[in-house]
Design a protein around this motif. Sequence first.
Motif, PDB file in Angstrom:
ATOM      1  N   LEU A 195      92.472  18.301 -70.640  1.00 58.98           N
ATOM      2  CA  LEU A 195      91.218  18.561 -71.355  1.00 58.98           C
ATOM      3  C   LEU A 195      90.122  18.991 -70.388  1.00 58.98           C
ATOM      4  CD1 LEU A 195      90.672  15.737 -73.977  1.00 58.98           C
ATOM      5  CD2 LEU A 195      90.765  18.177 -74.339  1.00 58.98           C
ATOM      6  N   PHE A 196      90.024  18.263 -69.289  1.00 53.86           N
ATOM      7  CA  PHE A 196      88.953  18.587 -68.349  1.00 53.86           C
ATOM      8  C   PHE A 196      89.268  19.854 -67.563  1.00 53.86           C
ATOM      9  CE2 PHE A 196      87.723  14.387 -69.454  1.00 53.86           C
ATOM     10  CZ  PHE A 196      86.354  14.484 -69.465  1.00 53.86           C
ATOM     11  N   LEU A 197      90.571  20.115 -67.417  1.00 52.96           N
ATOM     12  CA  LEU A 197      90.946  21.361 -66.761  1.00 52.96           C
ATOM     13  C   LEU A 197      90.466  22.549 -67.594  1.00 52.96           C
ATOM     14  CD1 LEU A 197      92.450  22.967 -64.652  1.00 52.96           C
ATOM     15  CD2 LEU A 197      94.507  22.697 -65.974  1.00 52.96           C
ATOM     16  N   PHE A 231      78.879  33.708 -70.210  1.00 51.80           N
ATOM     17  CA  PHE A 231      78.419  32.561 -70.997  1.00 51.80           C
ATOM     18  C   PHE A 231      79.321  32.339 -72.200  1.00 51.80           C
ATOM     19  CE2 PHE A 231      74.719  29.893 -71.536  1.00 51.80           C
ATOM     20  CZ  PHE A 231      74.172  29.964 -70.290  1.00 51.80           C
ATOM     21  N   VAL A 232      79.616  33.441 -72.890  1.00 52.67           N
ATOM     22  CA  VAL A 232      80.377  33.343 -74.137  1.00 52.67           C
ATOM     23  C   VAL A 232      81.804  32.894 -73.851  1.00 52.67           C
ATOM     24  CG1 VAL A 232      81.332  34.715 -75.998  1.00 52.67           C
ATOM     25  CG2 VAL A 232      78.939  34.957 -75.381  1.00 52.67           C
ATOM     26  N   VAL A 233      82.437  33.498 -72.849  1.00 43.96           N
ATOM     27  CA  VAL A 233      83.818  33.136 -72.552  1.00 43.96           C
ATOM     28  C   VAL A 233      83.897  31.667 -72.132  1.00 43.96           C
ATOM     29  CG1 VAL A 233      85.787  33.584 -71.071  1.00 43.96           C
ATOM     30  CG2 VAL A 233      84.450  35.483 -71.936  1.00 43.96           C
ATOM     31  N   GLY A 234      82.969  31.260 -71.256  1.00 43.97           N
ATOM     32  CA  GLY A 234      82.938  29.859 -70.836  1.00 43.97           C
ATOM     33  C   GLY A 234      82.750  28.940 -72.033  1.00 43.97           C
ATOM     34  N   ALA A 235      81.837  29.335 -72.915  1.00 40.80           N
ATOM     35  CA  ALA A 235      81.554  28.519 -74.093  1.00 40.80           C
ATOM     36  C   ALA A 235      82.802  28.352 -74.948  1.00 40.80           C
ATOM     37  CB  ALA A 235      80.441  29.161 -74.909  1.00 40.80           C
ATOM     38  N   MET A 236      83.564  29.442 -75.087  1.00 42.18           N
ATOM     39  CA  MET A 236      84.751  29.356 -75.948  1.00 42.18           C
ATOM     40  C   MET A 236      85.758  28.356 -75.381  1.00 42.18           C
ATOM     41  SD  MET A 236      85.297  33.287 -76.902  1.00 42.18           S
ATOM     42  CE  MET A 236      84.298  34.093 -78.139  1.00 42.18           C
ATOM     43  N   MET A 237      85.970  28.415 -74.065  1.00 44.77           N
ATOM     44  CA  MET A 237      86.942  27.490 -73.480  1.00 44.77           C
ATOM     45  C   MET A 237      86.474  26.048 -73.652  1.00 44.77           C
ATOM     46  SD  MET A 237      88.399  29.272 -70.111  1.00 44.77           S
ATOM     47  CE  MET A 237      89.091  30.909 -70.167  1.00 44.77           C
ATOM     48  N   ALA A 238      85.185  25.816 -73.416  1.00 38.25           N
ATOM     49  CA  ALA A 238      84.666  24.455 -73.561  1.00 38.25           C
ATOM     50  C   ALA A 238      84.823  23.990 -74.992  1.00 38.25           C
ATOM     51  CB  ALA A 238      83.203  24.409 -73.143  1.00 38.25           C
ATOM     52  N   ALA A 239      84.572  24.893 -75.937  1.00 33.57           N
ATOM     53  CA  ALA A 239      84.629  24.496 -77.344  1.00 33.57           C
ATOM     54  C   ALA A 239      86.053  24.149 -77.752  1.00 33.57           C
ATOM     55  CB  ALA A 239      84.078  25.612 -78.223  1.00 33.57           C
ATOM     56  N   VAL A 240      87.025  24.910 -77.243  1.00 32.91           N
ATOM     57  CA  VAL A 240      88.416  24.586 -77.556  1.00 32.91           C
ATOM     58  C   VAL A 240      88.746  23.197 -77.033  1.00 32.91           C
ATOM     59  CG1 VAL A 240      90.790  25.179 -77.058  1.00 32.91           C
ATOM     60  CG2 VAL A 240      89.187  26.971 -77.658  1.00 32.91           C
ATOM     61  N   SER A 241      88.279  22.916 -75.820  1.00 29.90           N
ATOM     62  CA  SER A 241      88.501  21.595 -75.251  1.00 29.90           C
ATOM     63  C   SER A 241      87.865  20.523 -76.138  1.00 29.90           C
ATOM     64  CB  SER A 241      87.923  21.548 -73.844  1.00 29.90           C
ATOM     65  OG  SER A 241      88.045  20.281 -73.300  1.00 29.90           O
ATOM     66  N   GLY A 242      86.647  20.814 -76.610  1.00 33.46           N
ATOM     67  CA  GLY A 242      85.973  19.863 -77.493  1.00 33.46           C
ATOM     68  C   GLY A 242      86.751  19.639 -78.767  1.00 33.46           C
ATOM     69  N   ALA A 243      87.328  20.725 -79.313  1.00 32.46           N
ATOM     70  CA  ALA A 243      88.101  20.614 -80.551  1.00 32.46           C
ATOM     71  C   ALA A 243      89.290  19.693 -80.333  1.00 32.46           C
ATOM     72  CB  ALA A 243      88.566  21.997 -80.992  1.00 32.46           C
ATOM     73  N   VAL A 244      89.987  19.889 -79.201  1.00 30.28           N
ATOM     74  CA  VAL A 244      91.145  19.041 -78.925  1.00 30.28           C
ATOM     75  C   VAL A 244      90.714  17.591 -78.750  1.00 30.28           C
ATOM     76  CG1 VAL A 244      93.059  18.631 -77.368  1.00 30.28           C
ATOM     77  CG2 VAL A 244      92.370  20.954 -77.881  1.00 30.28           C
ATOM     78  N   LEU A 245      89.578  17.404 -78.091  1.00 27.89           N
ATOM     79  CA  LEU A 245      89.075  16.038 -77.897  1.00 27.89           C
ATOM     80  C   LEU A 245      88.845  15.362 -79.239  1.00 27.89           C
ATOM     81  CD1 LEU A 245      87.822  14.041 -75.620  1.00 27.89           C
ATOM     82  CD2 LEU A 245      85.704  14.694 -76.711  1.00 27.89           C
ATOM     83  N   ALA A 246      88.205  16.109 -80.171  1.00 26.95           N
ATOM     84  CA  ALA A 246      87.922  15.535 -81.483  1.00 26.95           C
ATOM     85  C   ALA A 246      89.214  15.137 -82.178  1.00 26.95           C
ATOM     86  CB  ALA A 246      87.140  16.531 -82.332  1.00 26.95           C
ATOM     87  N   SER A 295      78.704  17.547 -67.995  1.00 26.15           N
ATOM     88  CA  SER A 295      78.506  18.837 -67.311  1.00 26.15           C
ATOM     89  C   SER A 295      78.576  18.663 -65.816  1.00 26.15           C
ATOM     90  CB  SER A 295      77.128  19.422 -67.580  1.00 26.15           C
ATOM     91  OG  SER A 295      76.815  19.457 -68.890  1.00 26.15           O
ATOM     92  N   ILE A 296      77.940  17.592 -65.338  1.00 23.49           N
ATOM     93  CA  ILE A 296      77.841  17.449 -63.886  1.00 23.49           C
ATOM     94  C   ILE A 296      79.201  17.097 -63.300  1.00 23.49           C
ATOM     95  CG2 ILE A 296      76.706  16.148 -62.053  1.00 23.49           C
ATOM     96  CD1 ILE A 296      74.220  16.229 -63.724  1.00 23.49           C
ATOM     97  N   ILE A 297      79.963  16.279 -64.025  1.00 25.41           N
ATOM     98  CA  ILE A 297      81.302  15.958 -63.517  1.00 25.41           C
ATOM     99  C   ILE A 297      82.166  17.214 -63.459  1.00 25.41           C
ATOM    100  CG2 ILE A 297      83.432  14.764 -64.128  1.00 25.41           C
ATOM    101  CD1 ILE A 297      81.779  12.374 -64.791  1.00 25.41           C
ATOM    102  N   GLY A 355      89.124   9.713 -62.568  1.00 23.86           N
ATOM    103  CA  GLY A 355      88.882   9.630 -63.998  1.00 23.86           C
ATOM    104  C   GLY A 355      87.685  10.438 -64.437  1.00 23.86           C
ATOM    105  N   GLY A 356      87.638  10.735 -65.732  1.00 22.20           N
ATOM    106  CA  GLY A 356      86.540  11.511 -66.305  1.00 22.20           C
ATOM    107  C   GLY A 356      85.362  10.611 -66.616  1.00 22.20           C
ATOM    108  N   PRO A 357      84.363  11.137 -67.333  1.00 21.82           N
ATOM    109  CA  PRO A 357      83.167  10.338 -67.611  1.00 21.82           C
ATOM    110  C   PRO A 357      83.486   9.021 -68.308  1.00 21.82           C
ATOM    111  CG  PRO A 357      83.149  12.446 -68.792  1.00 21.82           C
ATOM    112  CD  PRO A 357      84.263  12.516 -67.824  1.00 21.82           C
ATOM    113  N   ARG A 358      84.432   9.022 -69.246  1.00 19.98           N
ATOM    114  CA  ARG A 358      84.784   7.770 -69.904  1.00 19.98           C
ATOM    115  C   ARG A 358      86.245   7.413 -69.711  1.00 19.98           C
ATOM    116  NH1 ARG A 358      81.413   6.469 -74.732  1.00 19.98           N
ATOM    117  NH2 ARG A 358      79.388   7.142 -74.029  1.00 19.98           N
ATOM    118  N   GLN A 359      87.025   8.403 -69.288  1.00 19.98           N
ATOM    119  CA  GLN A 359      88.465   8.200 -69.224  1.00 19.98           C
ATOM    120  C   GLN A 359      88.849   7.651 -67.856  1.00 19.98           C
ATOM    121  OE1 GLN A 359      86.796  10.844 -70.033  1.00 19.98           O
ATOM    122  NE2 GLN A 359      87.347  11.404 -72.100  1.00 19.98           N
TER     123      GLN A 359
END
Lengths: 605, 375
Positions: free
Chosen positions: A279-281, A462-477, A493-495, A523-527
Amino acid sequence: MSASATPAWFQLDWRRVGRWGGLCALGIVLVSLIGMPVGLDRRIIIEGRLSLGYLALIWMPLLFGYLVPKRIVLEGVENPDPGIRDVLAGLCAGVLAGLGPLLLILGIDNFNLRKPLVNWSPQLLELLTFGRGIGYGVAVWFAICAVLGLVGSSMHVLPANVRRVVSFIAYGLLFISVLEAAIDDLSEGFGLESLTDAMYARRGGLTVKFSIILAVVIGVLSIVTKGRVKGAANHYKGLQGAERKRASMLLFSGVTALCIVLPMFLGMIMNELLANVGLFLLLALGLNIVVGLAGILDLGYVAFFAVGGYTTAVLTSAESPFFTPELHFGFALIVVVAMAGLTGLVIGAPVIRMRGDYLAIVTLGFGEIIRLLFMSDWLKPYFGGAQGITNVPHVDLGFAVVKGTDPRSVFYMVLVLCVLAVYVSWRLQGSRLGRAWMAIREDEQVAEAMGINTVNAKLMAFVVGAMMAAVSGAVLAAKVGSVFPNSFMILVSIIILVVVIVGGMGNIAGVLVGSFVLIGVLGGPRQPGLLQEFQSYKLLIYGALLVFMMLKRPEGLVPSARRSQELHQEEFLQDAWLKGEDHDIEEAAEAAAAVGGSEGTGDQA
Amino acid sequence: MTATLNRQSARRVSKVDRFLTFIRVFLVSLIVIGVVAFLAQQFAPDNPFARWRNPDAMGLTADQFKGLLVSGLSQGAMYGLIALGYSMVYGVLGFINFAHGEVFMAGAMTGFIASEKFNANGLWESNFLLCLVLIIIMAVGISTLMAVLMERVAYRPLRNSPRLIPLITSIGVSFFIQNAVMGLFGPASKSYPRLPEWLSKQRSILTFEIAGTKILVLVVASVSMAGLWYLVERTRTGKAMRAVAEDKEIAALMGINVNRIIVTTFAVGGAMAGVAGILWGLLFRGVTHMTGFLPGIKAFTAAVVGGIGNLGGAMAGGVALGSAESVAPLVILEPLGVPGVSQLKDAAAFTVLVLVLLFKPSGLFGERLSAEDRT
């Protein structure tokens, strides 16, 4: 006069010794008071001998001992050969470092500063004195620090081979004990419990016997493999054309096969960890495009992560009050990508022309605004406020169900998405757009003068980066089954930024390494990562790592060639000058002058 | 071919421009509608325009409004003090010292530790003013030390690197300090001892009902600002600072020790942040390791609002931002029918930043930067 009176081997650079030794003592005090030794004492590295808590202290005299006699290597300047002087300097620095534990032990014993300093505790005193009284503790600490300083500094004196073997053994043992959970898990999958039972003690940590065996094995291995790995890598780098392609395909398919087969033998926890790394990758690959390729410091990157998570939750969850027809995850993913692109444009457009540093702060502001909006009562009917949206369904793929309780399935899904993201980034990197990004990163004005539409190119990043982050967010959800505004703090963001920078900005391999090492181990921010005990200290370590990397190795662990040239421009020029390549420059200048002259005469004619 | 390309690129750029114009118009109309609805409500609570978006709107009484304004002002004064540090460092070195918020937090934390000790031995009750002076001195000392150390360890080696590198470093420094402080003093929120009654009681000045603490905050902030103004505008050091901000190389040629001046700049900025930290502690009483984060970003916003590099501007920007953030949610968002507006206070502050950068990137009072920092 005094210099002539003291023997040559005693002419130390006392200022240097004092500085590094003092810093080391300070470091020991700081780390102890932050609570690392006590907090990490549970994790055992070698049974009955060494715990992570003590390791958190003793790496310092070792490192500082190594640093004290280290000289800056300059081309054209002969450094004196390392000798007994250097070892002595390390020893002195180590003894000085022993002042740190001394002060702590005496301080805790005599004063009570528990009130502001939460870790000024009897447990710390107990740990520092090894439970055997103050005199014993002080003596032992002085001895430990001195010996470690000595060992550290003697690294300069030892022949290269010995140094190699020693460092291999140290790193290898550390590596194997850190990976304890993973190896345990893996051996269980393969039915080799008896091996790990012999290797690891019941309460964790390597057994003494086995660590000696391991040390010997690693030592022998390091002698056997000497130079081979590097040779193979160089051979691979040297390959050309079709051969290189074949080698790459071989490597790629090997890694893919490993990624597909390995999780089958791993248990829940390790699969969970791998899924988190994936996910973080995904996030880091997206940020790599924005920061690494286009050079836009987007600190509000988490906003897109949040948009992805919330869009998925709203579209698929039965709990979401706003959107009633519940979509399948696949359709939701398409909407998520579109949504993310749109958000990227909306957030990107106002900020894209700003100065780089203003942009960073404004995007940080946007990241915070989006979280506050998701949390607010105003949008509660849509996004559920602080309670978030729960009950996001599993992903039903027809042939398999991806759900959070089965991390293996999540890992496979993330793996597919990561491979896709790696492919996209790799193709983009070499494309016209990718080259435009790199040009903008290196010099925006020149890029513009070369005819690149910088505004569009940056927006695209910006847009391409946003899309990848959003896919990651979708999987997280889908994985967690719910979204809360507090999963999307600026912290994330900072991590991710640390991951990208430590791995190597602008380099896909670097980002891979960065996320495996940092998210996997710390580990990630919460993981939690492999070192779960680090949970409360990992942010501190992330901060320190970020500063250290920026100061000492801004190009990251796995640098991209172009990026490191950019960052060390002066050194490259200097090297070129020292190697006498300035002839070329002069020639070029002369040629230019000649051309200019002929043009001048042409004009006159 | 080139002509079509040019036209195409010109058209694309104008798309972004059009979008920006749209955002500008949208934000301004939002503000105007909000303010007009608010005013309509104040004049006649029953007119249809006031009821248009928010039928339950209550409006504000004069006292409420004054109260909001005063708390906004006192908070703004604090932002202004922190903003000075951002502004000065940006003026001299041309990068955002993201960790400046942490310097502020360190000041507040020092004040907490010292004041608690004073409280334990009774001095806080018996001689509050002496304690106040002492904790301010201590906080200023620690904050200054921290800022100088930060410059020495993290920023000096990066003096000539690209602008984003020191910014990223300062993010790391900020993260490190936050978590180190959490490790040292624990994650729980710590609160300052109670202020003496004679100070915290309400006073009425010029029809404004002001709590004594807020007066204290305003007084201390103005005194520090005056001191800083004197330092920068009337002393040799200040002159040297201005010269370094203008052009480092030429300043060095004129015999100014640039390194020393940069350290002084960090020190002065840190001192101001230390004062602000104490004021924060007196005003809100609670301090945690995260205290520096949001005020830090808002102070940077204030510095941008006032024009970065411009010291008077930073102070004015702080006051403007503080009042905007406390008044805007109730004046603009409440009449628009947004529930729970107080949650959106921070969002309002960031929106101010975006607004200023959209309309006047050089700030309300003009930025003062050297030519190389302006690009």
